[in-house]
Design an enzyme around this catalytic site. Structure first.
Site, PDB file in Angstrom:
ATOM      1  CE  LYS A   5      -1.372  -0.181   4.922  1.00  0.00           C
ATOM      2  NZ  LYS A   5      -0.158  -0.848   5.318  1.00  0.00           N
ATOM      3  N   GLY A  12      -3.391   4.586  -1.306  1.00  0.00           N
ATOM      4  CA  GLY A  12      -4.141   3.493  -1.909  1.00  0.00           C
ATOM      5  C   GLY A  12      -3.399   2.185  -1.796  1.00  0.00           C
ATOM      6  NE  ARG A  13      -5.593  -1.451   2.253  1.00  0.00           N
ATOM      7  CZ  ARG A  13      -5.976  -0.275   2.752  1.00  0.00           C
ATOM      8  NH1 ARG A  13      -6.364   0.694   1.925  1.00  0.00           N
ATOM      9  NH2 ARG A  13      -5.950  -0.057   4.053  1.00  0.00           N
ATOM     10  CG  ASP A  52       7.824  13.459  -5.090  1.00  0.00           C
ATOM     11  OD1 ASP A  52       6.835  12.883  -4.624  1.00  0.00           O
ATOM     12  OD2 ASP A  52       8.855  13.674  -4.421  1.00  0.00           O
TER      13      ASP A  52
END
Ligand SMILES: COc1cccc(-c2nc(Nc3cc(C)[nH]n3)cc3ccccc23)c1
Length: 281
Positions: free
Chosen positions: A16, A20-21, A131
């Site tokens: 995860k 979210g997973r 990022d």
């Protein structure tokens, strides 16, 4: 193409992320293996990241590069948003980095060449990732790396103020020091992060790692020391990327033909090379 949950056979949970997973999944009609990222709308609302997710979907679905994780499609039901993502068989790069502590120079050079190729493609489309860090890079079955998580990417220029969270280690000086915000949104921010990434690949820790206050000060002053075990050529490239003035950073074209990269990368295919004893591509 309209996708819906019934089209997929859900496999094991892979892990995860922040919002979210991720599950291994297979599309029934084609047996195509993919990764299904499930985001809960309620969590996104709480985290005020719906816009970021919309941007991630919009940007990543228009990208197709061997070192960028593909977003094949998305769909949603009342409670959840589902992203149909490319499956990278060897998981998260930062786990490999922690396990290895640091990468041998030939492997690090191949990864940097792949990153430069991916960033060149992104910048060519006026997209900057903003990022770049090991946590946002996955490894494919053949050892090629794939930039994922476009949550922070934007089409340049952009005037959204972004409240940064997570590590400061990868922030360029122009995003640390106030003023001259137009620098915030030049693609040059990804060049700085590429330098931080290269340092972390070779040394095993980020160049300005410290307490948050000290990290910001060291970034703003470009204060870092490259350990002695790093080769002179690698040191040279790190120094050409970690330049305080964004305009002074080595362009991606020159990264790709830097001595350190060329020495370790076989001509031709940039996005993957067999490293573990496989035949050279
Ligand atoms: C936090 O740990 C997480 C979270 C999400 C995914 C993984 C993970 N992912 C992938 N592949 C992926 C993931 C995506 C979006 N495409 N391909 C493979 C793995 C293999 C072993 C362990 C973990 C894995 C870990």
């Amino acid at each position: 193409k309209q996708f819906h949950l019934g089209m997929f056979e859900i496999g094991k949970p892979l892990g995860k992320g922040k919002f979210g997973r991720v599950y291994l999944a297979r599309e029934r009609s084609t047996n195509f293996i993919c990764a299904l990222k499930v985001l809960h709308k309620s969590e996104l609302q709480q985290g005020k990241v719906e816009k970021q997710v919309r941007r991630e979907i919009e940007i990543q679905s228009n990208l197709a590069h061997p070192n960028i994780l593909r977003l094949y499609g998305h769909f949603h039901d009342t409670k959840r948003i589902f992203l149909i993502l490319e499956y990278a068989g060897k998981g998260e790069l930062y786990k490999h980095l922690r396990k290895a502590q640091r990468f041998p120079e030939p492997l690090a050079a191949q990864y940097i060449a792949q990153m430069a190729s991916a960033l060149k493609y992104l910048h060519g489309k006026h997209v900057m990732h903003r990022d770049i860090k090991p946590e946002n890079i996955l490894v494919g079955l053949h050892g090629e790396i794939k930039i994922s998580d476009f949550g922070w990417s934007v089409h340049a220029p952009n005037n959204r103020r972004n409240t940064m969270c997570g590590t400061l280690d990868y922030l360029p000086p122009e995003m640390i020091k106030p003023g001259r915000e137009e620098n915030w949104y030049s693609e040059k921010v990804d060049l700085w992060s590429l330098g931080v990434l290269m340092f972390e690949f070779l040394v095993g820790e980020a160049p300005f790692e410290d307490t948050p206050v000290m990290t910001q000060r060291r970034i703003a002053r470009g204060e870092m020391t490259v350990p002695g075990f790093v080769s002179a050529e690698a040191r040279d490239l790190i120094k050409r990327l970690l330049v305080l003035d964004p305009a002074g950073r080595i362009p991606l074209e020159e990264v790709e033909r830097h001595g350190w990269v060329l020495r370790h990368c076989v001509k031709g295919e940039r996005h993957f090379q067999r490293t573990s004893g496989g035949k050279e591509s």
